[in-house]
Design a protein around this motif. Structure first.
Motif, PDB file in Angstrom:
ATOM      1  N   ALA A  19       0.103 -27.467 -12.830  1.00 20.84           N
ATOM      2  CA  ALA A  19      -1.072 -28.037 -12.160  1.00 20.84           C
ATOM      3  C   ALA A  19      -2.227 -27.043 -12.138  1.00 20.84           C
ATOM      4  O   ALA A  19      -3.384 -27.406 -12.401  1.00 20.84           O
ATOM      5  CB  ALA A  19      -0.705 -28.461 -10.737  1.00 20.84           C
ATOM      6  N   GLN A  20      -1.954 -25.793 -11.846  1.00 20.43           N
ATOM      7  CA  GLN A  20      -3.015 -24.794 -11.794  1.00 20.43           C
ATOM      8  C   GLN A  20      -3.631 -24.564 -13.171  1.00 20.43           C
ATOM      9  O   GLN A  20      -4.853 -24.436 -13.314  1.00 20.43           O
ATOM     10  CB  GLN A  20      -2.481 -23.476 -11.240  1.00 20.43           C
ATOM     11  N   LEU A  21      -2.801 -24.541 -14.201  1.00 23.82           N
ATOM     12  CA  LEU A  21      -3.304 -24.347 -15.557  1.00 23.82           C
ATOM     13  C   LEU A  21      -4.157 -25.531 -15.997  1.00 23.82           C
ATOM     14  O   LEU A  21      -5.223 -25.351 -16.616  1.00 23.82           O
ATOM     15  CB  LEU A  21      -2.129 -24.153 -16.525  1.00 23.82           C
ATOM     16  N   ILE A  22      -3.726 -26.734 -15.687  1.00 22.91           N
ATOM     17  CA  ILE A  22      -4.485 -27.924 -16.061  1.00 22.91           C
ATOM     18  C   ILE A  22      -5.792 -27.988 -15.275  1.00 22.91           C
ATOM     19  O   ILE A  22      -6.853 -28.342 -15.815  1.00 22.91           O
ATOM     20  CB  ILE A  22      -3.639 -29.197 -15.820  1.00 22.91           C
ATOM     21  N   LYS A  23      -5.742 -27.640 -14.000  1.00 22.44           N
ATOM     22  CA  LYS A  23      -6.960 -27.632 -13.174  1.00 22.44           C
ATOM     23  C   LYS A  23      -7.997 -26.689 -13.773  1.00 22.44           C
ATOM     24  O   LYS A  23      -9.179 -27.043 -13.904  1.00 22.44           O
ATOM     25  CB  LYS A  23      -6.629 -27.204 -11.744  1.00 22.44           C
ATOM     26  N   THR A  24      -7.587 -25.495 -14.129  1.00 18.01           N
ATOM     27  CA  THR A  24      -8.508 -24.513 -14.709  1.00 18.01           C
ATOM     28  C   THR A  24      -9.097 -25.028 -16.015  1.00 18.01           C
ATOM     29  O   THR A  24     -10.291 -24.835 -16.308  1.00 18.01           O
ATOM     30  CB  THR A  24      -7.772 -23.189 -14.959  1.00 18.01           C
ATOM     31  N   TRP A  42      -1.784 -37.957 -10.991  1.00 19.58           N
ATOM     32  CA  TRP A  42      -0.636 -37.208 -10.476  1.00 19.58           C
ATOM     33  C   TRP A  42      -0.165 -37.794  -9.143  1.00 19.58           C
ATOM     34  O   TRP A  42       1.023 -38.071  -8.945  1.00 19.58           O
ATOM     35  CB  TRP A  42      -1.052 -35.752 -10.344  1.00 19.58           C
ATOM     36  N   GLN A  43      -1.118 -37.983  -8.232  1.00 22.28           N
ATOM     37  CA  GLN A  43      -0.756 -38.483  -6.909  1.00 22.28           C
ATOM     38  C   GLN A  43      -0.291 -39.936  -6.952  1.00 22.28           C
ATOM     39  O   GLN A  43       0.675 -40.319  -6.282  1.00 22.28           O
ATOM     40  CB  GLN A  43      -1.949 -38.331  -5.950  1.00 22.28           C
ATOM     41  N   VAL A  59       8.079 -37.243 -13.823  1.00 22.96           N
ATOM     42  CA  VAL A  59       6.868 -38.019 -13.555  1.00 22.96           C
ATOM     43  C   VAL A  59       5.681 -37.095 -13.263  1.00 22.96           C
ATOM     44  O   VAL A  59       4.586 -37.281 -13.813  1.00 22.96           O
ATOM     45  CB  VAL A  59       7.099 -38.991 -12.383  1.00 22.96           C
ATOM     46  N   GLU A  60       5.876 -36.105 -12.413  1.00 23.51           N
ATOM     47  CA  GLU A  60       4.765 -35.227 -12.055  1.00 23.51           C
ATOM     48  C   GLU A  60       4.278 -34.425 -13.248  1.00 23.51           C
ATOM     49  O   GLU A  60       3.072 -34.285 -13.476  1.00 23.51           O
ATOM     50  CB  GLU A  60       5.178 -34.314 -10.904  1.00 23.51           C
ATOM     51  N   LEU A  61       5.201 -33.900 -14.032  1.00 23.32           N
ATOM     52  CA  LEU A  61       4.798 -33.135 -15.209  1.00 23.32           C
ATOM     53  C   LEU A  61       4.117 -34.036 -16.236  1.00 23.32           C
ATOM     54  O   LEU A  61       3.106 -33.658 -16.843  1.00 23.32           O
ATOM     55  CB  LEU A  61       6.007 -32.445 -15.829  1.00 23.32           C
ATOM     56  N   GLY A  62       4.656 -35.243 -16.417  1.00 26.84           N
ATOM     57  CA  GLY A  62       4.039 -36.179 -17.355  1.00 26.84           C
ATOM     58  C   GLY A  62       2.628 -36.530 -16.942  1.00 26.84           C
ATOM     59  O   GLY A  62       1.713 -36.606 -17.787  1.00 26.84           O
ATOM     60  N   ALA A  63       2.413 -36.750 -15.644  1.00 32.51           N
ATOM     61  CA  ALA A  63       1.075 -37.069 -15.153  1.00 32.51           C
ATOM     62  C   ALA A  63       0.115 -35.897 -15.360  1.00 32.51           C
ATOM     63  O   ALA A  63      -1.041 -36.083 -15.757  1.00 32.51           O
ATOM     64  CB  ALA A  63       1.140 -37.444 -13.675  1.00 32.51           C
ATOM     65  N   LEU A  64       0.586 -34.695 -15.102  1.00 34.90           N
ATOM     66  CA  LEU A  64      -0.285 -33.525 -15.202  1.00 34.90           C
ATOM     67  C   LEU A  64      -0.731 -33.232 -16.631  1.00 34.90           C
ATOM     68  O   LEU A  64      -1.850 -32.759 -16.846  1.00 34.90           O
ATOM     69  CB  LEU A  64       0.428 -32.300 -14.621  1.00 34.90           C
ATOM     70  N   VAL A  65       0.110 -33.514 -17.607  1.00 36.90           N
ATOM     71  CA  VAL A  65      -0.265 -33.184 -18.998  1.00 36.90           C
ATOM     72  C   VAL A  65      -0.630 -34.414 -19.816  1.00 36.90           C
ATOM     73  O   VAL A  65      -0.865 -34.304 -21.022  1.00 36.90           O
ATOM     74  CB  VAL A  65       0.867 -32.403 -19.706  1.00 36.90           C
ATOM     75  N   HIS A  66      -0.733 -35.576 -19.198  1.00 39.00           N
ATOM     76  CA  HIS A  66      -0.932 -36.803 -19.975  1.00 39.00           C
ATOM     77  C   HIS A  66      -2.227 -36.800 -20.774  1.00 39.00           C
ATOM     78  O   HIS A  66      -2.326 -37.427 -21.820  1.00 39.00           O
ATOM     79  CB  HIS A  66      -0.862 -38.037 -19.062  1.00 39.00           C
ATOM     80  N   ASP A  67      -3.245 -36.094 -20.296  1.00 47.67           N
ATOM     81  CA  ASP A  67      -4.539 -36.038 -20.981  1.00 47.67           C
ATOM     82  C   ASP A  67      -4.829 -34.648 -21.543  1.00 47.67           C
ATOM     83  O   ASP A  67      -5.995 -34.295 -21.739  1.00 47.67           O
ATOM     84  CB  ASP A  67      -5.660 -36.430 -20.015  1.00 47.67           C
ATOM     85  N   ILE A  68      -3.808 -33.883 -21.821  1.00 44.46           N
ATOM     86  CA  ILE A  68      -4.018 -32.493 -22.236  1.00 44.46           C
ATOM     87  C   ILE A  68      -4.823 -32.394 -23.531  1.00 44.46           C
ATOM     88  O   ILE A  68      -5.563 -31.431 -23.740  1.00 44.46           O
ATOM     89  CB  ILE A  68      -2.673 -31.752 -22.364  1.00 44.46           C
ATOM     90  N   ALA A  69      -4.710 -33.395 -24.405  1.00 45.75           N
ATOM     91  CA  ALA A  69      -5.497 -33.414 -25.643  1.00 45.75           C
ATOM     92  C   ALA A  69      -5.635 -34.866 -26.086  1.00 45.75           C
ATOM     93  O   ALA A  69      -5.022 -35.307 -27.049  1.00 45.75           O
ATOM     94  CB  ALA A  69      -4.850 -32.568 -26.727  1.00 45.75           C
TER      95      ALA A  69
END
Length: 226
Positions: A19-24, A42-43, A59-69
């Motif tokens: 989450a912190q890495l994606i936020k940054t 995520w929420q 689920v939480e990890l999938g939500a956090l990286v779903h838009d990574i690229a």
């Protein structure tokens, strides 16, 4: 930062690090695919997972990286997202079984056209996909639609340009229609493409709000063109 897993231990630590890495990485993004979008997904995904009995960590990890690229920002290449998600999870020491499931979610989450099926094979993926689609509709969905339209240099509306129900992913990716057309080409269709009972229930009010908005938009547009 809120969003801790309900259980303690390594999984919670991994989620918080990701989450912190994606936020940054995404906090200054301005097309509607920013950190705040990811955090809302995520929420929402957590809430749906809790009600549906899905694996919270996946689920939480999938939500956090779903838009990574997202393919929209990579010349239509939808293989970049899964690769980037895998790279990040490997670098943070995620278990191979976790990586496989999360990467599968990223590979299958995107809407690819009115005539294209994008079925999720796991409950965890369904929770994330529903959460992502919920953030694409309703008041926030309207705002995101026009934010992305401006980012992509698309017209707000052109009455001489009808919506297109794209039959293939290639046609959908190549489309340059107006932002208002996007309601007909995607957003109005999402309510009936929700996977979970929770997602379906949450989509109802947001869908009605969009219908009211578009009706008001067209009424004002017509009044100004008399």
């Amino acid at each position: 930062m809120s969003g801790h897993l309900s259980k303690k231990g390594q999984a919670s630590d991994l989620v918080e690090r990701i989450a912190q890495l994606i936020k940054t990485r995404f906090e200054d993004e301005s097309s509607g695919h920013d950190w705040h979008h990811i955090r809302r997904v995520w929420q929402l995904a957590r809430q749906i997972a809790q009600r549906e009995g899905a694996n919270q960590e996946i689920v939480e990890l999938g939500a956090l990286v779903h838009d990574i690229a997202d393919w929209k920002f990579h010349a239509g290449d939808d293989t970049v997202g899964p690769r980037e998600a895998e790279r990040l999870l490997v670098s943070e020491g995620a278990a191979s079984s976790v990586i496989e499931q999360v990467v599968g979610i990223v590979a299958s989450i995107s809407y690819k056209g009115a005539g294209v099926k994008t079925a999720m094979t796991t409950l965890e993926g369904q929770c994330v996909q529903d959460a992502d689609r919920l953030d694409a509709i309703g008041a926030i969905g309207i705002a995101r639609c026009f934010a992305y339209g401006g980012h992509a240099n698309r017209l707000m509306y052109d009455p001489d340009q009808p919506p297109v129900m794209h039959a293939t992913a290639e046609a959908y990716k190549a489309a340059k229609g107006s932002s208002l057309n996007h309601f007909y080409e995607k957003l109005f269709l999402l309510k009936d493409r929700m996977n979970t009972e929770t997602g379906k229930a949450l989509a109802e009010q947001r869908h009605r709000y969009m219908e009211e908005f578009v009706a008001q938009f067209l009424e004002e547009w017509g009044a100004a063109c008399v």
